[in-house]
Design a protein around this motif. Structure first.
Motif, mmCIF file in Angstrom:
data_model
loop_
_atom_site.group_PDB
_atom_site.id
_atom_site.type_symbol
_atom_site.label_atom_id
_atom_site.label_comp_id
_atom_site.label_asym_id
_atom_site.label_seq_id
_atom_site.Cartn_x
_atom_site.Cartn_y
_atom_site.Cartn_z
ATOM 1 N N LEU A 1 1.118 -1.125 0.166
ATOM 2 C CA LEU A 1 -0.377 0.338 0.152
ATOM 3 C C LEU A 1 1.009 1.008 -0.072
ATOM 4 O O LEU A 1 2.372 1.383 0.668
ATOM 5 C CB LEU A 1 -0.903 -0.018 1.216
ATOM 6 C CG LEU A 1 -1.937 -0.760 1.762
ATOM 7 C CD1 LEU A 1 -2.680 -1.291 2.245
ATOM 8 C CD2 LEU A 1 -3.002 -1.287 0.156
ATOM 9 N N ARG A 2 -0.150 2.332 -0.537
ATOM 10 C CA ARG A 2 1.261 3.107 -0.350
ATOM 11 C C ARG A 2 0.004 4.630 -0.492
ATOM 12 O O ARG A 2 -1.264 4.335 -0.693
ATOM 13 C CB ARG A 2 1.947 3.415 -2.042
ATOM 14 C CG ARG A 2 1.340 2.887 -3.222
ATOM 15 C CD ARG A 2 1.225 3.417 -4.444
ATOM 16 N NE ARG A 2 0.917 3.156 -5.961
ATOM 17 C CZ ARG A 2 1.105 2.898 -6.962
ATOM 18 N NH1 ARG A 2 1.974 3.534 -6.957
ATOM 19 N NH2 ARG A 2 -0.067 2.145 -7.647
ATOM 20 N N PRO A 3 0.503 5.833 -0.275
ATOM 21 C CA PRO A 3 -0.216 7.053 -0.186
ATOM 22 C C PRO A 3 -1.450 7.302 -0.669
ATOM 23 O O PRO A 3 -0.492 7.490 -2.641
ATOM 24 C CB PRO A 3 1.066 8.058 0.205
ATOM 25 C CG PRO A 3 1.521 7.698 0.684
ATOM 26 C CD PRO A 3 2.164 6.099 -0.317
ATOM 27 N N GLU A 4 -2.436 8.021 -1.176
ATOM 28 C CA GLU A 4 -2.937 8.227 -2.320
ATOM 29 C C GLU A 4 -2.961 10.716 -1.977
ATOM 30 O O GLU A 4 -3.858 10.020 -1.028
ATOM 31 C CB GLU A 4 -4.151 8.297 -3.017
ATOM 32 C CG GLU A 4 -3.943 6.910 -3.439
ATOM 33 C CD GLU A 4 -3.866 6.588 -4.749
ATOM 34 O OE1 GLU A 4 -2.999 7.667 -5.131
ATOM 35 O OE2 GLU A 4 -3.154 5.421 -5.613
ATOM 36 N N PRO A 5 -3.181 11.117 -2.816
ATOM 37 C CA PRO A 5 -3.411 12.314 -2.512
ATOM 38 C C PRO A 5 -4.586 12.803 -2.405
ATOM 39 O O PRO A 5 -6.049 11.998 -2.589
ATOM 40 C CB PRO A 5 -3.070 13.227 -4.253
ATOM 41 C CG PRO A 5 -3.957 12.468 -5.217
ATOM 42 C CD PRO A 5 -2.580 11.060 -4.550
ATOM 43 N N VAL A 6 -5.207 13.422 -1.486
ATOM 44 C CA VAL A 6 -6.280 13.993 -0.709
ATOM 45 C C VAL A 6 -7.758 14.323 -1.913
ATOM 46 O O VAL A 6 -8.822 14.433 -1.838
ATOM 47 C CB VAL A 6 -6.781 14.451 0.597
ATOM 48 C CG1 VAL A 6 -6.358 15.946 -0.400
ATOM 49 C CG2 VAL A 6 -7.599 14.568 1.245
ATOM 50 N N THR A 7 -6.985 14.934 -3.479
ATOM 51 C CA THR A 7 -7.553 15.276 -3.685
ATOM 52 C C THR A 7 -8.307 14.271 -4.677
ATOM 53 O O THR A 7 -9.654 14.460 -5.484
ATOM 54 C CB THR A 7 -6.709 16.050 -4.759
ATOM 55 O OG1 THR A 7 -5.759 15.158 -5.184
ATOM 56 C CG2 THR A 7 -6.159 17.365 -4.888
ATOM 57 N N MET A 8 -8.205 12.712 -4.209
ATOM 58 C CA MET A 8 -8.752 12.117 -4.684
ATOM 59 C C MET A 8 -10.184 12.049 -5.196
ATOM 60 O O MET A 8 -11.049 11.452 -5.727
ATOM 61 C CB MET A 8 -9.092 10.447 -4.621
ATOM 62 C CG MET A 8 -8.447 10.174 -3.517
ATOM 63 S SD MET A 8 -7.464 8.362 -2.788
ATOM 64 C CE MET A 8 -8.997 7.465 -3.424
ATOM 65 N N PHE A 9 -10.245 12.429 -3.829
ATOM 66 C CA PHE A 9 -12.360 12.351 -3.010
ATOM 67 C C PHE A 9 -12.662 13.526 -3.783
ATOM 68 O O PHE A 9 -13.505 13.375 -3.990
ATOM 69 C CB PHE A 9 -11.909 12.718 -1.884
ATOM 70 C CG PHE A 9 -11.279 11.233 -0.896
ATOM 71 C CD1 PHE A 9 -12.637 10.763 -0.225
ATOM 72 C CD2 PHE A 9 -10.267 11.369 -0.070
ATOM 73 C CE1 PHE A 9 -12.210 9.488 0.066
ATOM 74 C CE2 PHE A 9 -9.302 10.088 0.490
ATOM 75 C CZ PHE A 9 -11.009 9.699 1.137
ATOM 76 N N THR A 10 -12.410 14.594 -4.582
ATOM 77 C CA THR A 10 -13.198 15.791 -5.276
ATOM 78 C C THR A 10 -13.057 15.511 -6.442
ATOM 79 O O THR A 10 -13.455 16.309 -7.794
ATOM 80 C CB THR A 10 -12.943 16.790 -4.549
ATOM 81 O OG1 THR A 10 -11.577 17.167 -5.093
ATOM 82 C CG2 THR A 10 -13.241 17.280 -3.122
ATOM 83 N N GLY A 11 -11.490 14.461 -7.149
ATOM 84 C CA GLY A 11 -11.691 14.587 -8.553
ATOM 85 C C GLY A 11 -13.237 13.856 -9.248
ATOM 86 O O GLY A 11 -13.638 13.181 -8.791
ATOM 87 N N SER A 12 -13.273 14.565 -9.920
ATOM 88 C CA SER A 12 -14.737 13.912 -10.827
ATOM 89 C C SER A 12 -15.104 12.939 -11.672
ATOM 90 O O SER A 12 -14.125 13.898 -12.966
ATOM 91 C CB SER A 12 -15.247 15.752 -11.243
ATOM 92 O OG SER A 12 -16.626 16.099 -10.016
ATOM 93 N N ALA A 13 -15.669 12.038 -11.900
ATOM 94 C CA ALA A 13 -15.519 11.295 -13.253
ATOM 95 C C ALA A 13 -15.930 11.965 -14.647
ATOM 96 O O ALA A 13 -16.400 13.229 -14.858
ATOM 97 C CB ALA A 13 -16.516 10.295 -12.757
#
Length: 222
Positions: free
Chosen positions: A149-161
């Motif tokens: 496992l590795r970190p992910e940017p917090v922006t992943m929660f707000t990036g829109s499909a």
């Protein structure tokens, strides 16, 4: 067999799919597992779209968890296999779905325990991660998966499909009833968007806990 493109989920790596990918390759499947970790959604979609466009025929796209966001933005796939994944349309993001399900049910919709560092990267807390992601895996398999496992940017929660490929592409949803990452109230919405739903009594990662059965499910769609 049609080509297969495997999209891993957030915090994961292509190596999480090594076992299943090798099983299918030994049977003659053309399997590609691109690394989409840390990429903005638009960038990961462009990367995978290029692989789809180069394929000798419309590929099967297997998307796990957050990988469903990328899969839903693709054009030209032959089949979409969503595994405990987000099945989204243009404008939807993870934050939207968390809020929607919490409003509908009055219950927590994002049970994953994580922290955010000063660089804006999210880290899964090691204590709960085994139960949330790998509860039905053997200790050896779970330990390896956790180590990857590795970190992910917090922006992943707000990036829109970007689109809704499932609207005009044959699709299957694999719903995992013992999932602790995508709650049943949420994946019920996603399953309704797919042509077929397969339900297993597994945790969030059936490709690790049931590799034989999982490889057979994928093979049926190639």
């Amino acid at each position: 067999m049609r080509p297969l493109i495997v999209l891993h989920g957030a915090w994961h790596r292509p190596a999480h799919f090594d076992d299943v990918a090798e099983r299918l390759r030994r049977e003659g499947a053309d399997v590609t597992v691109p690394d989409i970790g840390g990429l903005p959604l638009a960038e990961s979609t462009r990367l995978v779209q290029e692989i789809v466009d180069r394929a000798t025929e419309p590929p099967v796209v297997l998307a796990h968890s957050y990988g469903g966001m990328t899969a839903s933005g693709l054009r030209g796939a032959g089949h979409l296999l969503y595994v405990a994944a987000f099945v989204t349309k243009a404008g939807e993001n993870i934050q939207y779905w968390i809020k929607r399900v919490e409003q509908e049910t009055g219950r927590e919709a994002a049970p994953m325990a994580l922290t955010v560092d000063d660089a804006g990267l999210t880290h899964l807390e090691p204590g709960p991660v085994r139960e949330n992601l790998y509860a039905d895996c053997t200790d050896a398999v779970a330990d390896r998966a956790i180590s990857l496992l590795r970190p992910e940017p917090v922006t992943m929660f707000t990036g829109s499909a970007l689109a809704a490929a499932w609207e005009d592409t044959p699709s299957t949803y694999l719903a995992c009833t013992e999932d602790r990452a995508i709650v049943p109230d949420m994946f019920a919405h996603f399953a309704k968007r797919c042509d077929t739903t397969v339900t297993w009594q597994t945790s969030h990662s059936p490709f690790l806990s049931r590799p034989d059965q999982f490889a057979a499910l994928v093979r049926e769609r190639l």
